[in-house]
Design an enzyme around this catalytic site. Structure first.
Site, PDB file in Angstrom:
ATOM      1  N   ARG A 114      -5.132   2.993  13.612  1.00  0.00           N
ATOM      2  CA  ARG A 114      -4.610   1.782  12.968  1.00  0.00           C
ATOM      3  C   ARG A 114      -4.383   0.687  13.996  1.00  0.00           C
ATOM      4  NH1 ARG A 114       1.349   0.831  10.103  1.00  0.00           N
ATOM      5  NH2 ARG A 114       1.789  -0.359  11.986  1.00  0.00           N
ATOM      6  N   HIS A 147       0.837  -1.200   0.000  1.00  0.00           N
ATOM      7  CA  HIS A 147       0.000   0.000   0.000  1.00  0.00           C
ATOM      8  C   HIS A 147       0.871   1.248   0.000  1.00  0.00           C
ATOM      9  CE1 HIS A 147       0.757  -0.972   4.217  1.00  0.00           C
ATOM     10  NE2 HIS A 147       0.534   0.288   4.514  1.00  0.00           N
TER      11      HIS A 147
HETATM   12 FE   LIG Z   1       1.644   1.384   6.036  1.00  0.00          FE
END
Ligand SMILES: [Fe+2]
Length: 326
Positions: A278, A263
């Protein structure tokens, strides 16, 4: 007359899985991530293995609920570098704004490849999304591997690449305390190697695992040999056919398989604010083709017509939206 007891049946509707890209990503709907039941968790796990990257919209959940959802898929891990929540070290807060410009993640990578056991998956939950920009790109490196010629697949099949936490070195200062801390982290995370071609431990798919954020060379090769080879493999992630681009809205959850996805967070929103939470889920030690994987093989699902919105058929009449009901 005695009546039979009625057992209340709690049955949730099955989740809906809509493919978003040709090779990668699906949007999951019909589930509230604050309280998914076991059958929904199992269906989400299957969808992750099949589509490699999942998107959930309109998930107005607390940080505790987000972490609990992550724990449905395994133990949460703690990053040695990222800014974490004071009370919950497993929760990383990515808060970028005019006084804290985004950095380090505008590079194709798999999270924490420098670990001997990198996370198997990452989840992000958006709290504030910039009106323009700040998208995240995802690339299916299994599709990228399948896109290589047989000759190149054979050439790279036994190679291993060396990893270091290189990009995070710059977050340490030059003072004695910072250098001492850096030495401690170096001891904890020495340079190690991973297979260039990783075999997925649950789907059996082969993928290009090497990434430019953490790779520092190919084991046994001179730099003059490894650099062009690595650059050729990095270029595979940049091929749009293997990618999906996520536009964040508030309360979007992205959940990707860190074993097979690279990503890239696009840094085009500064000085707007972008606030994400996250969590990462503990993974296992990557292995390559030499391990002679004997588990199941989950193939990439072909796009079906039911995956896409259908245009009106001639029988519906030209103005279906105005059709009278019987
Ligand atoms: Fe990352």
């Amino acid at each position: 007359m005695e009546q039979a007891a009625v057992t209340p049946q709690t049955q949730t509707a099955p989740i809906s899985v809509k493919r978003l890209g040709y090779n990668i990503a699906a949007e999951i709907s019909g589930v509230d991530l604050s309280a998914p039941d076991d059958s929904q968790v199992s269906a989400i796990n299957n969808a992750l293995l099949e589509n490699e990257m999942l998107v959930f919209r309109d998930q107005d959940i607390t940080a505790a609920q987000f972490m609990d959802f992550g724990r449905k898929f395994g133990e949460l891990t703690v990053s040695p570098f990222s800014p974490t929540h004071d009370d919950n070290p497993e929760l990383i807060i990515l808060d970028y704004h005019k006084d804290n410009p985004p950095r380090l993640t505008d590079n194709w990578h798999s999270d924490e490849t420098f670990r001997e056991t990198p996370p198997k998956a990452t989840m992000l939950h958006s709290l504030i999304a910039p009106p323009i920009g700040g998208d995240t790109m995802f690339a299916s490196m299994s599709a990228a591997y399948e896109g290589l010629s047989d000759q190149t697949q054979r050439l790279i099949s036994d190679l291993r690449f060396l990893v270091d936490f290189t990009p995070f070195r710059r977050v340490f200062g030059n003072d004695a305390d910072s250098l001492h801390k850096l030495r401690e982290i170096e001891k904890e995370h020495p340079i190690l190697s991973h297979p260039v071609v990783r075999v997925h431990p649950e789907s059996g798919r082969k993928s290009i695992f090497v990434n430019s954020q953490f790779a520092i060379g190919i084991e046994g090769m001179k730099d003059s040999e490894s650099k062009p080879l690595l650059e050729m493999l990095y270029a595979q992630a940049r091929i749009p056919e293997y990618q999906f681009r996520l536009q964040w809205q508030p309360n979007t959850v992205a959940f990707w398989d860190n074993r097979v996805i690279l990503h890239y967070a696009i840094h085009d929103y500064y000085p707007q604010r972008r606030l994400l939470e996250r969590v990462t889920i503990k993974g296992d030690k990557p292995f390559g083709v030499e391990a002679d994987y004997k588990g199941p093989f989950i193939p990439r699902r072909e796009i079906e017509l039911s995956d896409v919105d259908q245009p009106p058929s001639p029988e519906d009449g030209p103005l279906r939206m105005f059709k009278q009901s019987d």
